[in-house]
Scaffold this motif. Structure first.
Motif, PDB file in Angstrom:
ATOM      1  N   SER A   1       0.796  -1.231   0.000  1.00  0.00           N
ATOM      2  CA  SER A   1       0.000   0.000   0.000  1.00  0.00           C
ATOM      3  C   SER A   1       0.826   1.277   0.000  1.00  0.00           C
ATOM      4  O   SER A   1       0.333   2.337  -0.409  1.00  0.00           O
TER       5      SER A   1
ATOM      6  N   LEU B   1      -1.723   2.598  11.458  1.00  0.00           N
ATOM      7  CA  LEU B   1      -1.911   2.506  10.013  1.00  0.00           C
ATOM      8  C   LEU B   1      -2.188   3.872   9.389  1.00  0.00           C
ATOM      9  O   LEU B   1      -1.868   4.095   8.220  1.00  0.00           O
ATOM     10  N   ASP B   2      -2.746   4.797  10.158  1.00  0.00           N
ATOM     11  CA  ASP B   2      -2.865   6.178   9.676  1.00  0.00           C
ATOM     12  C   ASP B   2      -1.478   6.771   9.447  1.00  0.00           C
ATOM     13  O   ASP B   2      -1.229   7.473   8.464  1.00  0.00           O
TER      14      ASP B   2
ATOM     15  N   ASP C   1       0.563   6.072   6.234  1.00  0.00           N
ATOM     16  CA  ASP C   1       0.317   6.939   5.078  1.00  0.00           C
ATOM     17  C   ASP C   1       0.287   6.142   3.773  1.00  0.00           C
ATOM     18  O   ASP C   1       1.101   6.369   2.864  1.00  0.00           O
ATOM     19  N   PRO C   2      -0.655   5.193   3.643  1.00  0.00           N
ATOM     20  CA  PRO C   2      -0.721   4.370   2.428  1.00  0.00           C
ATOM     21  C   PRO C   2      -1.049   5.205   1.192  1.00  0.00           C
ATOM     22  O   PRO C   2      -1.825   6.161   1.260  1.00  0.00           O
ATOM     23  N   LYS C   3      -0.457   4.840   0.083  1.00  0.00           N
ATOM     24  CA  LYS C   3      -0.654   5.545  -1.180  1.00  0.00           C
ATOM     25  C   LYS C   3      -1.772   4.923  -2.017  1.00  0.00           C
ATOM     26  O   LYS C   3      -2.202   5.503  -3.023  1.00  0.00           O
ATOM     27  N   LYS C   4      -2.231   3.756  -1.635  1.00  0.00           N
ATOM     28  CA  LYS C   4      -3.332   3.097  -2.347  1.00  0.00           C
ATOM     29  C   LYS C   4      -3.988   2.093  -1.399  1.00  0.00           C
ATOM     30  O   LYS C   4      -3.436   1.742  -0.355  1.00  0.00           O
ATOM     31  N   ASP C   5      -5.165   1.661  -1.772  1.00  0.00           N
ATOM     32  CA  ASP C   5      -5.931   0.641  -1.044  1.00  0.00           C
ATOM     33  C   ASP C   5      -6.266   1.047   0.390  1.00  0.00           C
ATOM     34  O   ASP C   5      -6.458   0.181   1.251  1.00  0.00           O
ATOM     35  N   LEU C   6      -6.367   2.364   0.633  1.00  0.00           N
ATOM     36  CA  LEU C   6      -6.765   2.824   1.959  1.00  0.00           C
ATOM     37  C   LEU C   6      -8.150   2.296   2.318  1.00  0.00           C
ATOM     38  O   LEU C   6      -8.419   1.969   3.481  1.00  0.00           O
ATOM     39  N   ASP C   7      -9.029   2.201   1.320  1.00  0.00           N
ATOM     40  CA  ASP C   7     -10.382   1.702   1.577  1.00  0.00           C
ATOM     41  C   ASP C   7     -10.361   0.268   2.095  1.00  0.00           C
ATOM     42  O   ASP C   7     -11.104  -0.087   3.020  1.00  0.00           O
TER      43      ASP C   7
ATOM     44  N   ILE D   1      -7.772  -1.225   3.642  1.00  0.00           N
ATOM     45  CA  ILE D   1      -7.140  -1.216   4.960  1.00  0.00           C
ATOM     46  C   ILE D   1      -8.145  -0.792   6.030  1.00  0.00           C
ATOM     47  O   ILE D   1      -8.238  -1.400   7.103  1.00  0.00           O
ATOM     48  N   GLU D   2      -8.909   0.253   5.741  1.00  0.00           N
ATOM     49  CA  GLU D   2      -9.901   0.731   6.705  1.00  0.00           C
ATOM     50  C   GLU D   2     -11.037  -0.266   6.877  1.00  0.00           C
ATOM     51  O   GLU D   2     -11.573  -0.423   7.986  1.00  0.00           O
TER      52      GLU D   2
END
Length: 283
Positions: free
Chosen positions: A56, A249-250, A253-259, A261-262
């Motif tokens: 991510s 996980l905040d 600082d993921p660059k993709k797939d935050l949805d 992960i959350e």
């Protein structure tokens, strides 16, 4: 002790579901390629989550394809071939083998045969991840010594297991070279938070079985037959560790797939927490 880390698929869009499936199938394919087809039996959503987190923080586009396999031989499934799948596959084999070894010591006969089947894969994985494998074994030995001594503190046992997960989440050399020191520390803390939650939720999940069998469980030692009190007393700690995991996980600082992960962190793990707290209480 594993198998609790799941997403809530009903809350996903079609694209999100494809990507989640893609990480799962990608790890499955990697296991087969590195360790043979039998190793695909070891696949878990726990290590899929690890592969997702590692990937991510890299904004590069993933290599995504649609492929068939022996289980999905009619309709092709999405496959994400992340460069971090290799590490997740190695950790899958190491963790699964260590679990089999522990099960054999607990008298589960089937684990002896499984150990023979996967001994070669385990040796290969340890060779590839020598430093991480040695640390995992060392941390697990401390954990098992405490179990054998029938340590009464559930919090101490959770801390010992957290050290195992800390190594797993922060031991990927490929990630560590690219992500930077800060993210490596964040991944270590995320592993610790998740590890504490896994230990506590597993102890609660196994409460009645361990009470009947006499297997070691610090919650049974403290609460006797009163699982309801154990569940309610444990609730704040379970949610505290999930809250810390979310903060970790905040900071990743993921660059993709935050949805995704959350979904896993804020929906899946919380749903599993309530399922085990409330579901077994109503049995």
């Amino acid at each position: 002790m594993y198998g609790y880390v799941r997403a809530i698929k009903d809350n996903m869009t079609a694209d999100e579901l494809d990507r989640y499936q893609g990480y799962y199938c990608g790890l499955c394919k990697e296991l087969g390629a590195r360790y043979g087809q039998k190793a695909r039996m070891l696949l878990s959503y726990d290590m899929t989550f690890l592969a997702l987190l590692l990937s991510s923080v890299n904004a590069d586009a993933d290599n995504i394809s649609r492929e068939k396999c022996i289980l999905h031989h009619i309709k092709a499934k999405p496959v994400i071939k992340s460069k971090y799948n290799a590490y997740a596959a190695d950790m899958t084999v190491i963790l699964a083998y260590e679990k089999m070894r522990d099960d054999r010591q607990d008298g589960k006969a089937a684990s002896g045969a499984a150990l023979k089947i996967f001994a070669g894969a385990y040796a290969e994985a340890c060779g590839r991840r020598n430093e991480a494998a040695a640390l995992i074994r060392s941390r697990l030995e401390a954990f098992y010594r405490a179990e054998k001594a029938e340590e009464k503190s559930c919090d101490l046992m959770a801390d010992l297991f957290a050290e195992v997960m800390k190594v797993i989440f922060s031991g990927c050399d490929e990630f560590n070279r690219e992500a930077g020191e800060r993210r490596v520390r964040v991944m270590a803390e995320a592993g610790s938070s998740l590890g504490r939650w896994i230990y506590l939720i597993d102890a609660l999940d196994d409460f009645r079985d361990d009470m009947k069998s006499g297997n070691y469980n610090p919650l049974v030692m403290e609460y006797g037959e009163d699982r309801d009190s154990a569940a309610e007393d444990l609730r704040p700690a379970l949610y505290r560790h999930l809250g810390l995991l979310g903060q970790d996980l905040d900071l990743l600082d993921p660059k993709k797939d935050l949805d995704l992960i959350e979904n896993i962190t804020y929906l899946g793990l919380r749903a599993k927490t309530e399922e085990i707290i409330k579901g077994q209480k109503d049995e």
